[in-house]
Each structure stands twice: as C-alpha cells, then as structure tokens.
Design an enzyme around this catalytic site. Structure first.
Site, PDB file in Angstrom:
ATOM      1  N   TYR A  55       0.858  -1.182   0.000  1.00 23.53           N
ATOM      2  CA  TYR A  55       0.000   0.000   0.000  1.00 23.53           C
ATOM      3  C   TYR A  55       0.892   1.229   0.000  1.00 23.53           C
ATOM      4  O   TYR A  55       1.764   1.377   0.860  1.00 23.53           O
ATOM      5  CB  TYR A  55      -0.922   0.042   1.232  1.00 23.53           C
ATOM      6  CG  TYR A  55      -1.710   1.326   1.281  1.00 23.53           C
ATOM      7  CD1 TYR A  55      -2.878   1.472   0.539  1.00 23.53           C
ATOM      8  CD2 TYR A  55      -1.242   2.427   1.998  1.00 23.53           C
ATOM      9  CE1 TYR A  55      -3.576   2.677   0.523  1.00 23.53           C
ATOM     10  CE2 TYR A  55      -1.931   3.631   1.982  1.00 23.53           C
ATOM     11  CZ  TYR A  55      -3.091   3.747   1.256  1.00 23.53           C
ATOM     12  OH  TYR A  55      -3.764   4.941   1.223  1.00 23.53           O
TER      13      TYR A  55
ATOM     14  N   LYS B  12       2.569  10.854   7.722  1.00 21.81           N
ATOM     15  CA  LYS B  12       1.846  10.509   8.955  1.00 21.81           C
ATOM     16  C   LYS B  12       2.438  11.142  10.228  1.00 21.81           C
ATOM     17  O   LYS B  12       2.089  12.258  10.567  1.00 21.81           O
ATOM     18  CB  LYS B  12       1.719   8.998   9.081  1.00 21.81           C
ATOM     19  CG  LYS B  12       0.767   8.426   8.023  1.00 21.81           C
ATOM     20  CD  LYS B  12       0.250   7.039   8.346  1.00 21.81           C
ATOM     21  CE  LYS B  12      -0.932   6.669   7.481  1.00 21.81           C
ATOM     22  NZ  LYS B  12      -0.584   5.944   6.253  1.00 21.81           N
TER      23      LYS B  12
HETATM   24  C1  LIG Z   1      -0.878   6.196   4.779  1.00 24.76           C
HETATM   25  C2  LIG Z   1       0.161   5.768   3.836  1.00 24.76           C
HETATM   26  C3  LIG Z   1       0.388   6.462   2.632  1.00 24.76           C
HETATM   27  C4  LIG Z   1      -0.481   7.606   2.191  1.00 24.76           C
HETATM   28  O1  LIG Z   1      -0.402   8.709   3.007  1.00 24.76           O
HETATM   29  P1  LIG Z   1      -1.562   9.826   2.924  1.00 24.76           P
HETATM   30  O2  LIG Z   1      -1.065  10.921   3.786  1.00 24.76           O
HETATM   31  O3  LIG Z   1      -2.810   9.171   3.453  1.00 24.76           O
HETATM   32  O4  LIG Z   1      -1.699  10.209   1.493  1.00 24.76           O
HETATM   33  C5  LIG Z   1       1.428   6.048   1.824  1.00 24.76           C
HETATM   34  N1  LIG Z   1       2.191   5.010   2.158  1.00 24.76           N
HETATM   35  C6  LIG Z   1       2.016   4.305   3.296  1.00 24.76           C
HETATM   36  C7  LIG Z   1       2.926   3.170   3.618  1.00 24.76           C
HETATM   37  C8  LIG Z   1       0.978   4.649   4.169  1.00 24.76           C
HETATM   38  O5  LIG Z   1       0.765   3.938   5.269  1.00 24.76           O
END
Ligand SMILES: *Cc1c(COP(=O)(O)O)cnc(C)c1O
Length: 400
Positions: free
Chosen positions: A134, A251
C-alpha cells in the site's frame, strides 16, 4: 449534512463517533472517553493536545500560517530541512516537502524515473514492488500498491504502467532482478511492516538482499516509511538498518498535528537533477509544501521524540504486548503479529471481527478493524494501564 466518508459504502455507513475533545491517548465524545488504539491512522505518536507541540504551532500561527515555497523561504522549513539532513541516516540530505504521504510517494516515483531520463536512459520504465503493498490512493500509488480494494477501479483506468509485484521472499526478489533488473528504475517497499495491506511483517534480510541487488543492477531503492517511520517498527527508521536512495515520510512527521510529508533523496539522486538545463528540474510543487505550521510542529515532534527517548517507550510497548499475547490462541485466529508499536490479530474470516468496533467502544477503546485484521498502533505516550486495557479488550473479544 453528508460528508463523503473514506473507503466506505455510504449506504452502509455506521454512525461515526463524534469527538468533542481529545487529550493524551483519549478521545472524548459527548458521553464517552475512548483510548485511541490506532493513533488516528497511526500518526498521533505523542497523543493529543501535547503541550510542547501545541505551543509550537500556536506560536507559528501568530507569526504567519502559510507562505508559498517558490520564491520565498522561512525559518521553520529551513530548520526542518537541516534537522532531517542531520537526523536521517547516510546521505539522505535533500528533502522535498508535500502535503500528504500519497504525494510524497508520487514524487519519489517521479524522481526515480527522471533520475534515469536526465541521464539519457529511457528504457528503465518498470517499477518493482511488493504483493499486498500500500503506497497511497492517487493513481500511480494505487498502481505500485497491491490492494485488492483498488483493483476494481484500476481495471477500468486503462493504465499501461508496468509494475511487477513480488512476495517478500528472497528467491522471488532474485528472480525478479534476473528477469527485469535492466528495465527497472526503482524498487519501492514499505520496509519490514506492510501496513494497510494487513500489518504483514518480514525480515530485514530481505531488505539487505534488495539493497545488494539494487546496487548490482543500478536500481534505486525507495523506502515508503510513511507508516513505519518515527519508531513504529521499534527502529527510529528502517532506513537506519538498510539505507535507501529515496525515503518517504508522512503521517507521524508532524506528530499527527497537520498533514505533511517529505520525499528525501540521497546525493546521487539529487545530482542527477542538478544542472543548468530547466528540463532536468523536478517538476513538482504542491501549494502547501513546506507549510510553516507543519514544519514548526514537525521540528518539535522530532525534538520530543529524541529528548524523551521514544525508542525506549516503544520497546516497552512491544514487551508488554508480547507478554499479553503469550499463550493466546483461538480457532478463529490465523496469526498474531507483533513488531514495535504494532500488534495485529489476523482472523480467518472477516466475520470473526464483525462488531468489534462497538464491543471496543463499550470497553472504552476506539478501534477500526478492517478486512481480516484487528490491530492496535498506540500513541507512544500510552501508560501501561491503558495499553493493557486495549490488549485485554482484543483478547476478550475471542473469549465471549
Ligand atoms: C498512509 C500511507 C500512505 C499515504 O499517506 P496519505 O497521507 O494518506 O496520502 C502512503 N504510504 C504508506 C505506507 C501509508 O501507510
């Protein structure tokens, strides 16, 4: 009022819990106090209303909340770039800021392709990535991702983009490089812990071998540490163990206070763009990149992380979690996985955890299981009592 909710068939929407206040690890609704067991999608590592972080962002609001980063600069963004340059391992020294993790990954993928194009190499169009990966919700990130929930719409977007997905096995890795090594521009991974793909954990030996193969074939290694960065795996960054060429952060970068992200490149990548030819520049520039509020709070977040020895806090969380799950088993459970500040119970059937959200609510815990995964990713400031309440709640679900 209709708010279009994320990842959600609106027809079956369960009423969300309405938060009116939040402090430390607690969310307050009109009539409940809930321990946030998933740190608001894994980002609130210091908990809510942290005095030092709140103060930093308030002070910056009183100065200026935003200025653009083209033609202008400011102290918070310069300080954060300096901090990342010294704090991150190796020569990961060049930070490109953006407003979300998905965009940070888009930028990394663009960088990797153009890294070769700028050197007159045009055939390295393929990207290697992992099964169950992901990397975000935008189109390219969906394509390098391997999330079944996206396959439905991806099938209709007619993309000819060439991405190869492999399992986290060294034999598959070696085979992929033997087959496609000369056509790859990059290998992108969520290192050690694949989050949204089901909290899947794998060994660092895989990443070490990946680094060797990337070097041998001249392929860039991208670590998407949007979820794993800032301690989640028990390491500060997985990049401390194996050094990537490009690192994506998001994040927890701002302690969860406000959306921001960084794509950090090493010297080699940066040099491929450094030229007097305008075509070789990196053509990207999110409106809110380097936002002063985000940078000010990110700086403080890193300071607190360092000064209060968060790695020790995370090691303690892991230790308590391992102890809590010693001897735990249930016929409905396929596997319990624990790494750093992450625990996941994978069940055999999604129905096995149907109703858990409400069960947890009644026990003072906020949780959001998905598919076959019942998990916790707690704020690192959590006390032992609250942590045990979350872990007991997870176990109690299977003892009804
Ligand atoms: C949450 C996440 C994303 C995307 O980040 P957003 O700020 O929601 O666009 C990308 N890669 C990983 C591994 C994630 O956990």
């Amino acid at each position: 009022m209709t708010i279009w909710r994320p990842y959600q068939q609106m027809k079956n929407l369960k009423v969300p819990y309405k938060v009116i206040d939040a402090e430390g690890v607690y969310l307050f609704t009109e009539d409940a106090r809930l321990i946030d067991s998933i740190s608001s999608w894994w980002c609130m590592i210091h908990g809510y209303k942290h005095p030092v972080l709140s103060e930093a962002i308030k002070r910056q609001v009183d100065l200026f909340s935003h200025v653009m980063l083209a033609g202008l600069s400011h102290q918070p963004v310069e300080d954060l770039a300096d901090k990342l340059e010294t704090w991150l391992p190796g020569d990961l020294n060049y930070s490109f800021f953006s407003d979300s993790g998905s965009v940070a990954v888009e930028v990394a993928l663009k960088m990797a392709l153009q890294f070769y194009v700028n050197q007159g190499i045009f055939h390295r169009k393929k990207v290697l990535s992992l099964k169950h990966a992901y990397h975000g919700d935008t189109f390219r990130t969906m394509e390098v991702g391997d999330d079944e929930d996206y396959h439905y719409i991806l099938k209709f977007c007619g993309s000819g983009f060439d991405c190869i997905h492999i399992p986290t096995e060294i034999s598959a890795l070696e085979e992929a490089f033997a087959l496609y090594g000369e056509e790859l521009n990059s290998f992108i991974v969520e290192p050690l812990l694949q989050g949204a793909g089901g909290m899947r954990m794998y060994d660092v030996a895989f990443l070490k071998r990946a680094r060797e193969l990337c070097d041998a074939y001249g392929v860039l290694l991208i670590f998407d540490e949007v979820a794993t960065g800032f301690g989640r795996t028990g390491n500060r960054f997985v990049a401390d163990l194996v050094l990537p060429d490009i690192l994506c952060l998001g994040k927890a970068l701002t302690g969860g206070y406000i959306g921001h992200a960084a794509t950090v490149a090493n010297e080699k990548v940066y040099r491929a763009f450094y030229d007097s030819d305008p075509q070789k520049a990196l053509m990207h520039g999110p409106t809110f990149m380097g936002n002063p509020l985000a940078c000010a709070v990110a700086l403080k977040s890193i300071e607190v992380f360092e000064n209060e020895n968060y790695l020790k806090k995370i090691a303690r969380i892991e230790q308590i979690t391992r102890r809590a799950f010693e001897g735990f088993h249930d016929d409905r459970v396929r596997e319990v996985r624990i790494m750093g500040g992450c625990v996941c119970i994978e069940v055999k059937d999604p129905e096995n955890i149907d109703g858990y959200r409400e069960f947890a609510y009644r026990r003072g815990v906020y949780s959001r299981p998905f598919l076959n995964y019942l998990y916790a990713m707690v704020p690192y400031v959590i006390g032992e009592g609250d942590l045990c309440q979350i872990l007991d709640c997870m176990k109690a679900w299977f003892m009804r």
